[in-house]
Design an enzyme around this catalytic site. Structure first.
Site, PDB file in Angstrom:
ATOM      1  N   ASP A   7       1.000  -0.233  -0.002  1.00 23.58           N
ATOM      2  CA  ASP A   7       0.309   0.063  -0.389  1.00 23.58           C
ATOM      3  C   ASP A   7       1.247   0.929  -0.013  1.00 23.58           C
ATOM      4  O   ASP A   7       2.350   1.395   0.113  1.00 23.58           O
ATOM      5  CB  ASP A   7      -0.477  -0.152   1.604  1.00 23.58           C
ATOM      6  CG  ASP A   7      -1.729   0.987   1.198  1.00 23.58           C
ATOM      7  OD1 ASP A   7      -2.325   1.568   0.486  1.00 23.58           O
ATOM      8  OD2 ASP A   7      -1.911   2.122   2.210  1.00 23.58           O
ATOM      9  N   ASP A   9      -0.524   5.046   1.087  1.00 20.70           N
ATOM     10  CA  ASP A   9      -0.049   6.136   2.054  1.00 20.70           C
ATOM     11  C   ASP A   9      -0.476   5.480   3.609  1.00 20.70           C
ATOM     12  O   ASP A   9      -1.140   5.033   3.927  1.00 20.70           O
ATOM     13  CB  ASP A   9      -1.364   6.860   1.860  1.00 20.70           C
ATOM     14  CG  ASP A   9      -2.106   8.038   0.264  1.00 20.70           C
ATOM     15  OD1 ASP A   9      -1.164   8.408   0.357  1.00 20.70           O
ATOM     16  OD2 ASP A   9      -2.556   7.248  -0.529  1.00 20.70           O
TER      17      ASP A   9
END
Length: 253
Positions: A7, A9
């Protein structure tokens, strides 16, 4: 283990505080107020979900396209100067690449924001990049992780995904990946096929391989002690409430 899926953020880059600043400014333009409770409702979600939520809360008269433009302009302007990497992120990326494992960045952020962050993270660290623009259904739907695995030519069951939010964890788990969760804004509990750690400083390739092979038992911390934590309440998504009992509007746009 054939691939590691990351991932972006809140996991690789410390961008949640930047999102909060931009959201606050946009809400002021809409005549509304913004606080941490609003941000928690949107962690891990897509741009359409974020825009819809902000318009609903503010009651502003702007169009979704206008609000999205304000958000993109605010984020890209701030990210132009670089974004801080999360502790242990650069080291883990280097180790994973050094061992020849396939990698993908899997984010619900739109491509311009992902590309801005990649200037700090290093695009060379990833074989594939899947953004919110590349899928019809964002996290918590499994489509982003299924797409990444397909592009890499690997079985999702042979992938380990690293996430910081409940919706991301739900997405990766539904796709069939083993998961390492590094909770940021919202808590996440350990579960079968899932390891919860305090930061990426606690993770290396040996641990990822152990999780993938099943040698690292579910519900354990890296030290082998029971892992603690509360069930998370949600993460940003364009598809509404997250599945699997994790509620929320949706992975960062």
């Amino acid at each position: 283990m054939e691939a590691v899926l990351f991932d972006m953020d809140g996991l690789l880059v410390d961008s949640e505080k930047i999102w909060f600043q931009v959201e606050t400014e946009v809400m002021e333009r809409l005549g509304g107020e913004w606080g941490e409770a609003h941000q928690e409702n949107l962690v891990g979600g897509s741009m359409p979900a974020t825009v819809a939520y902000m318009l609903k809360v503010s009651g502003g008269g702007a169009t979704p396209a206008e609000v999205e433009t304000w958000m993109l302009e605010g984020m890209t302007a701030r990210l132009a100067g670089g974004v801080e990497m999360m502790p242990g992120a650069a080291e883990l990326l280097a180790e994973v690449r050094g061992q020849g494992l396939a990698t993908a960045l899997v984010t619900s952020s739109v491509r311009p924001i992902a590309e801005a962050c990649l200037r700090s993270i290093g695009a060379h660290n990833f074989d594939r990049v899947v953004t919110g623009d590349d899928v019809a259904r964002t996290k918590p739907d499994p489509e982003p992780y299924l797409t990444a695995a397909r592009l890499l030519g690997v079985d999702p069951a042979r992938c380990v995904a690293l996430e910081d939010s409940p919706n991301g964890v739900t997405s990766a788990t539904a796709a069939g990946c083993r998961v390492v969760a590094v909770p940021s804004v919202l808590p996440i509990t350990a579960a079968p096929g899932r390891l919860v750690v305090g930061s990426l400083l606690e993770v290396d390739v040996a641990i990822l391989r152990s999780l993938s092979s099943g040698e690292l038992f579910s519900g354990e911390s890296v030290s082998g002690e029971p892992s603690s934590g509360e069930l998370s309440s949600g993460e940003r998504s364009s598809d509404g409430p997250s599945s699997g009992g994790l509620s929320g509007v949706g992975d960062r746009p």
